[in-house]
Write a protein that holds these residues in place. Structure first.
Motif, mmCIF file in Angstrom:
data_model
loop_
_atom_site.group_PDB
_atom_site.id
_atom_site.type_symbol
_atom_site.label_atom_id
_atom_site.label_comp_id
_atom_site.label_asym_id
_atom_site.label_seq_id
_atom_site.Cartn_x
_atom_site.Cartn_y
_atom_site.Cartn_z
ATOM 1 N N LEU A 55 0.817 -1.211 0.000
ATOM 2 C CA LEU A 55 0.000 0.000 0.000
ATOM 3 C C LEU A 55 0.855 1.268 0.000
ATOM 4 O O LEU A 55 0.422 2.304 -0.479
ATOM 5 N N VAL A 56 2.054 1.174 0.554
ATOM 6 C CA VAL A 56 2.903 2.370 0.641
ATOM 7 C C VAL A 56 4.072 2.353 -0.335
ATOM 8 O O VAL A 56 4.781 3.348 -0.463
ATOM 9 N N ALA A 57 4.278 1.255 -1.042
ATOM 10 C CA ALA A 57 5.414 1.158 -1.958
ATOM 11 C C ALA A 57 5.346 2.207 -3.064
ATOM 12 O O ALA A 57 6.350 2.868 -3.362
ATOM 13 N N LEU A 58 4.194 2.376 -3.676
ATOM 14 C CA LEU A 58 4.064 3.313 -4.785
ATOM 15 C C LEU A 58 4.249 4.768 -4.354
ATOM 16 O O LEU A 58 5.013 5.501 -4.982
ATOM 17 N N PRO A 59 3.587 5.220 -3.279
ATOM 18 C CA PRO A 59 3.840 6.618 -2.877
ATOM 19 C C PRO A 59 5.292 6.854 -2.470
ATOM 20 O O PRO A 59 5.854 7.916 -2.747
ATOM 21 N N LYS A 60 5.911 5.862 -1.850
ATOM 22 C CA LYS A 60 7.333 6.011 -1.501
ATOM 23 C C LYS A 60 8.175 6.158 -2.761
ATOM 24 O O LYS A 60 9.067 6.994 -2.838
ATOM 25 N N GLU A 61 7.885 5.323 -3.755
ATOM 26 C CA GLU A 61 8.652 5.358 -5.000
ATOM 27 C C GLU A 61 8.404 6.650 -5.774
ATOM 28 O O GLU A 61 9.335 7.281 -6.261
ATOM 29 N N ASN A 62 7.137 7.049 -5.894
ATOM 30 C CA ASN A 62 6.797 8.217 -6.708
ATOM 31 C C ASN A 62 7.135 9.553 -6.063
ATOM 32 O O ASN A 62 7.438 10.508 -6.763
ATOM 33 N N TYR A 63 7.060 9.632 -4.735
ATOM 34 C CA TYR A 63 7.167 10.936 -4.073
ATOM 35 C C TYR A 63 8.306 11.018 -3.068
ATOM 36 O O TYR A 63 8.491 12.060 -2.438
ATOM 37 N N GLY A 64 9.051 9.942 -2.895
ATOM 38 C CA GLY A 64 10.233 9.953 -2.034
ATOM 39 C C GLY A 64 9.942 10.545 -0.668
ATOM 40 O O GLY A 64 8.999 10.132 0.016
ATOM 41 N N ASP A 65 10.728 11.541 -0.280
ATOM 42 C CA ASP A 65 10.549 12.187 1.022
ATOM 43 C C ASP A 65 9.250 12.977 1.113
ATOM 44 O O ASP A 65 8.851 13.382 2.205
ATOM 45 N N GLY A 66 8.590 13.200 -0.012
ATOM 46 C CA GLY A 66 7.300 13.887 -0.005
ATOM 47 C C GLY A 66 6.220 13.063 0.689
ATOM 48 O O GLY A 66 5.273 13.594 1.251
ATOM 49 N N PHE A 67 6.372 11.727 0.628
ATOM 50 C CA PHE A 67 5.477 10.821 1.349
ATOM 51 C C PHE A 67 6.100 10.571 2.712
ATOM 52 O O PHE A 67 7.222 10.078 2.802
ATOM 53 N N GLN A 68 5.371 10.906 3.784
ATOM 54 C CA GLN A 68 5.954 10.781 5.116
ATOM 55 C C GLN A 68 5.407 9.607 5.918
ATOM 56 O O GLN A 68 6.149 8.948 6.624
ATOM 57 N N SER A 69 4.117 9.349 5.846
ATOM 58 C CA SER A 69 3.549 8.231 6.590
ATOM 59 C C SER A 69 2.121 7.956 6.128
ATOM 60 O O SER A 69 1.511 8.794 5.463
ATOM 61 N N ALA A 70 1.632 6.784 6.513
ATOM 62 C CA ALA A 70 0.243 6.428 6.223
ATOM 63 C C ALA A 70 -0.292 5.590 7.369
ATOM 64 O O ALA A 70 0.420 4.765 7.936
ATOM 65 N N ARG A 71 -1.546 5.840 7.700
ATOM 66 C CA ARG A 71 -2.246 5.049 8.705
ATOM 67 C C ARG A 71 -3.612 4.695 8.138
ATOM 68 O O ARG A 71 -4.296 5.539 7.585
ATOM 69 N N LEU A 72 -3.971 3.437 8.302
ATOM 70 C CA LEU A 72 -5.275 2.972 7.858
ATOM 71 C C LEU A 72 -6.051 2.545 9.097
ATOM 72 O O LEU A 72 -5.554 1.755 9.896
ATOM 73 N N ALA A 73 -7.247 3.085 9.250
ATOM 74 C CA ALA A 73 -8.079 2.766 10.413
ATOM 75 C C ALA A 73 -9.418 2.214 9.937
ATOM 76 O O ALA A 73 -9.932 2.613 8.893
ATOM 77 N N ARG A 74 -9.971 1.296 10.734
ATOM 78 C CA ARG A 74 -11.279 0.732 10.413
ATOM 79 C C ARG A 74 -12.239 1.027 11.552
ATOM 80 O O ARG A 74 -11.947 0.764 12.716
ATOM 81 N N PHE A 75 -13.386 1.582 11.206
ATOM 82 C CA PHE A 75 -14.427 1.878 12.184
ATOM 83 C C PHE A 75 -15.254 0.628 12.456
ATOM 84 O O PHE A 75 -15.224 -0.340 11.685
ATOM 85 N N ASP A 76 -16.018 0.643 13.545
ATOM 86 C CA ASP A 76 -16.860 -0.495 13.914
ATOM 87 C C ASP A 76 -17.853 -0.874 12.817
ATOM 88 O O ASP A 76 -18.213 -2.039 12.684
ATOM 89 N N ASP A 77 -18.289 0.110 12.030
ATOM 90 C CA ASP A 77 -19.258 -0.179 10.974
ATOM 91 C C ASP A 77 -18.600 -0.687 9.691
ATOM 92 O O ASP A 77 -19.271 -0.924 8.696
ATOM 93 N N GLY A 78 -17.269 -0.856 9.703
ATOM 94 C CA GLY A 78 -16.548 -1.374 8.540
ATOM 95 C C GLY A 78 -15.967 -0.310 7.636
ATOM 96 O O GLY A 78 -15.173 -0.616 6.754
ATOM 97 N N ALA A 79 -16.372 0.940 7.815
ATOM 98 C CA ALA A 79 -15.803 2.025 7.010
ATOM 99 C C ALA A 79 -14.317 2.167 7.324
ATOM 100 O O ALA A 79 -13.869 1.869 8.433
ATOM 101 N N LEU A 80 -13.566 2.625 6.345
ATOM 102 C CA LEU A 80 -12.129 2.776 6.501
ATOM 103 C C LEU A 80 -11.719 4.233 6.359
ATOM 104 O O LEU A 80 -12.374 5.021 5.671
ATOM 105 N N LEU A 81 -10.635 4.567 7.009
ATOM 106 C CA LEU A 81 -10.089 5.924 6.964
ATOM 107 C C LEU A 81 -8.598 5.806 6.710
ATOM 108 O O LEU A 81 -7.881 5.122 7.451
ATOM 109 N N ASP A 82 -8.135 6.420 5.656
ATOM 110 C CA ASP A 82 -6.717 6.458 5.332
ATOM 111 C C ASP A 82 -6.215 7.860 5.665
ATOM 112 O O ASP A 82 -6.774 8.846 5.192
ATOM 113 N N LEU A 83 -5.196 7.942 6.510
ATOM 114 C CA LEU A 83 -4.573 9.224 6.868
ATOM 115 C C LEU A 83 -3.134 9.191 6.369
ATOM 116 O O LEU A 83 -2.325 8.401 6.858
ATOM 117 N N ILE A 84 -2.850 10.021 5.391
ATOM 118 C CA ILE A 84 -1.520 10.051 4.795
ATOM 119 C C ILE A 84 -0.904 11.408 5.104
ATOM 120 O O ILE A 84 -1.544 12.443 4.931
#
Length: 97
Positions: free
Chosen positions: A25-54
């Motif tokens: 999931l993070v290989a492409l942003p790391k490759e394309n944006y180098g230091d421009g990509f700093q981190s990613a977190r994926l969270a799942r809510f109780d109802d199954g919805a997902l939240l990606d924080l990059i």
């Protein structure tokens, strides 16, 4: 320039498949944006919805990635696991602790 957070709320039919290989999931942003990509977190809510924080180095990098990634053929695998996108927003980060 301050960092920027990209917030993407979405659904998936198969969260296990989406999260089975987190390094992919993070290989492409790391490759394309180098230091421009700093981190990613994926969270799942109780109802199954997902939240990606990059975290990006700047709003300009975040906006560029949001524009380029959906049309990058190398992103098809991970993007194919994403269902309906409910919201995408960018925010500047004025403070980090």
């Amino acid at each position: 320039m301050s960092a920027a957070i990209e917030h993407v709320g979405f659904a998936t039919d198969d969260p296990a498949a989406l999260t089975a290989h987190p390094e992919q999931l993070v290989a492409l942003p790391k490759e394309n944006y180098g230091d421009g990509f700093q981190s990613a977190r994926l969270a799942r809510f109780d109802d199954g919805a997902l939240l990606d924080l990059i975290t990006w180095s700047s709003a300009a990098v975040a906006e560029r990635a949001a524009e380029e990634t959906p049309t990058d053929p190398r992103a098809r695998g991970s993007l194919s696991r994403i269902g309906a996108v409910h919201e995408t927003r960018h925010a500047q980060v004025p403070h980090t602790a």
